[in-house]
Design a protein around this motif. Structure first.
Motif, mmCIF file in Angstrom:
data_model
loop_
_atom_site.group_PDB
_atom_site.id
_atom_site.type_symbol
_atom_site.label_atom_id
_atom_site.label_comp_id
_atom_site.label_asym_id
_atom_site.label_seq_id
_atom_site.Cartn_x
_atom_site.Cartn_y
_atom_site.Cartn_z
ATOM 1 N N MET A 1 0.834 -1.204 0.000
ATOM 2 C CA MET A 1 0.000 0.000 0.000
ATOM 3 C C MET A 1 0.865 1.249 0.000
ATOM 4 N N LYS A 2 0.258 2.344 -0.418
ATOM 5 C CA LYS A 2 0.990 3.593 -0.519
ATOM 6 C C LYS A 2 0.993 4.306 0.841
ATOM 7 N N CYS A 3 2.176 4.779 1.238
ATOM 8 C CA CYS A 3 2.311 5.516 2.500
ATOM 9 C C CYS A 3 1.810 6.945 2.277
ATOM 10 N N ILE A 4 0.954 7.446 3.189
ATOM 11 C CA ILE A 4 0.375 8.784 2.996
ATOM 12 C C ILE A 4 1.406 9.889 3.198
ATOM 13 N N LYS A 5 2.537 9.538 3.821
ATOM 14 C CA LYS A 5 3.537 10.583 4.109
ATOM 15 C C LYS A 5 4.590 10.680 2.996
ATOM 16 N N CYS A 6 5.177 9.563 2.633
ATOM 17 C CA CYS A 6 6.265 9.613 1.641
ATOM 18 C C CYS A 6 5.800 9.188 0.242
ATOM 19 N N ASN A 7 4.552 8.742 0.154
ATOM 20 C CA ASN A 7 3.960 8.354 -1.134
ATOM 21 C C ASN A 7 4.591 7.143 -1.806
ATOM 22 N N ARG A 8 5.449 6.425 -1.069
ATOM 23 C CA ARG A 8 6.063 5.244 -1.674
ATOM 24 C C ARG A 8 5.196 4.022 -1.391
ATOM 25 N N ILE A 9 5.272 3.090 -2.301
ATOM 26 C CA ILE A 9 4.552 1.829 -2.092
ATOM 27 C C ILE A 9 5.445 0.957 -1.231
ATOM 28 N N LYS A 10 5.028 0.715 -0.031
ATOM 29 C CA LYS A 10 5.817 -0.059 0.915
ATOM 30 C C LYS A 10 4.878 -0.862 1.793
ATOM 31 N N GLN A 11 5.500 -1.611 2.717
ATOM 32 C CA GLN A 11 4.679 -2.287 3.721
ATOM 33 C C GLN A 11 4.163 -1.216 4.672
ATOM 34 N N THR A 12 2.849 -1.109 4.801
ATOM 35 C CA THR A 12 2.291 -0.046 5.637
ATOM 36 C C THR A 12 1.378 -0.621 6.713
ATOM 37 N N SER A 13 1.034 0.235 7.670
ATOM 38 C CA SER A 13 0.054 -0.165 8.675
ATOM 39 C C SER A 13 -0.733 1.069 9.095
ATOM 40 N N GLN A 14 -1.907 0.818 9.613
ATOM 41 C CA GLN A 14 -2.782 1.903 10.066
ATOM 42 C C GLN A 14 -2.900 1.800 11.579
ATOM 43 N N VAL A 15 -2.025 2.502 12.277
ATOM 44 C CA VAL A 15 -2.042 2.504 13.741
ATOM 45 C C VAL A 15 -2.041 3.953 14.198
ATOM 46 N N GLY A 16 -2.936 4.294 15.125
ATOM 47 C CA GLY A 16 -2.976 5.653 15.636
ATOM 48 C C GLY A 16 -3.914 6.542 14.848
ATOM 49 N N PRO A 17 -3.864 7.867 15.122
ATOM 50 C CA PRO A 17 -4.872 8.781 14.576
ATOM 51 C C PRO A 17 -4.517 9.333 13.205
ATOM 52 N N PHE A 18 -3.624 8.672 12.487
ATOM 53 C CA PHE A 18 -3.204 9.181 11.190
ATOM 54 C C PHE A 18 -4.299 8.935 10.156
ATOM 55 N N PRO A 19 -4.431 9.868 9.197
ATOM 56 C CA PRO A 19 -5.549 9.758 8.255
ATOM 57 C C PRO A 19 -5.377 8.695 7.169
ATOM 58 N N GLY A 20 -4.397 7.833 7.277
ATOM 59 C CA GLY A 20 -4.216 6.767 6.300
ATOM 60 C C GLY A 20 -3.035 5.903 6.692
ATOM 61 N N PRO A 21 -2.707 4.901 5.862
ATOM 62 C CA PRO A 21 -1.618 4.002 6.226
ATOM 63 C C PRO A 21 -0.238 4.652 6.128
ATOM 64 N N LEU A 22 0.657 4.231 7.001
ATOM 65 C CA LEU A 22 2.030 4.749 7.023
ATOM 66 C C LEU A 22 3.021 3.610 6.875
ATOM 67 N N CYS A 23 4.131 3.879 6.181
ATOM 68 C CA CYS A 23 5.191 2.871 6.130
ATOM 69 C C CYS A 23 5.915 2.876 7.473
#
Ligand SMILES: [Zn+2]
Length: 181
Positions: free
Chosen positions: A1-23
């Motif tokens: 999935m695409k990381c909402i911060k760096c925009n790279r396709i990496k292994q991501t997870s959705q933990v915490g109050p972030f508005p989308g998945p993060l690497c």
């Protein structure tokens, strides 16, 4: 999935109050950034000081020790992980969940206990889920951090289903009211 911060396709997870998945690396960076901001705004750590961190063997303690050392390095402060050493600043393993549970318990209690002497809760803005994920990514060992109040923890878990940011907004309210320092 695409990381909402760096925009790279990496292994991501959705933990915490972030508005989308993060690497993994963006997650670690954002948690550290949040902790650093809280430390800076509230002047929790001081340069040239002796900082003692209490290690209770929990994941919260492992992450607290890691981040305290990283910040202390830059402000020429010494970190001691011990129970009895003398120090200028005492940092305790304490997270967002425990803080919110404690504040709610104080509101419900008829005769709330006053807070003891000032201790630095370095991870007060970081939830137990975020700590679990951070510790996993960094390969830190440690037992699961206990709830401050199990009943309130269960109530919050229920509320989070409809309001995923409830713990973060409650903390902000407690801070505005001067309850959570
Ligand atoms: Zn990323």
């Amino acid at each position: 999935m695409k990381c909402i911060k760096c925009n790279r396709i990496k292994q991501t997870s959705q933990v915490g109050p972030f508005p989308g998945p993060l690497c993994n690396s963006c997650f670690v960076k954002l948690i550290e950034k949040r902790v650093r901001k809280d430390v800076r705004v509230h002047k929790r750590l001081k340069p040239n000081s002796k900082i003692r961190v209490i290690d209770d063997g929990s994941q919260t303690a492992a992450v607290t020790i890691f981040l305290t050392k990283r910040i202390a390095n830059e402000i020429r402060s010494e970190v001691i992980v011990d129970f009895d050493a003398e120090c200028d600043i005492l940092v305790i393993p304490w997270n967002l969940d425990q803080e919110v549970e404690m504040q709610l318990q104080k509101m419900f209690a008829k005769n709330p206990k006053e807070c003891k002497k000032k201790e630095v809760k370095l991870l007060k803005t970081v939830s137990k889920e975020e700590i679990l994920h951070f510790a996993k990514l960094k390969g830190f060992e440690g037992k699961k951090t206990k709830s401050y109040n199990k009943e309130i923890a269960e109530l919050l878990l229920d509320l989070e289903k409809d309001h995923p940011e409830i713990k973060y907004s409650l903390l902000k309210s407690f801070e505005k009211l001067g309850l959570s320092l």
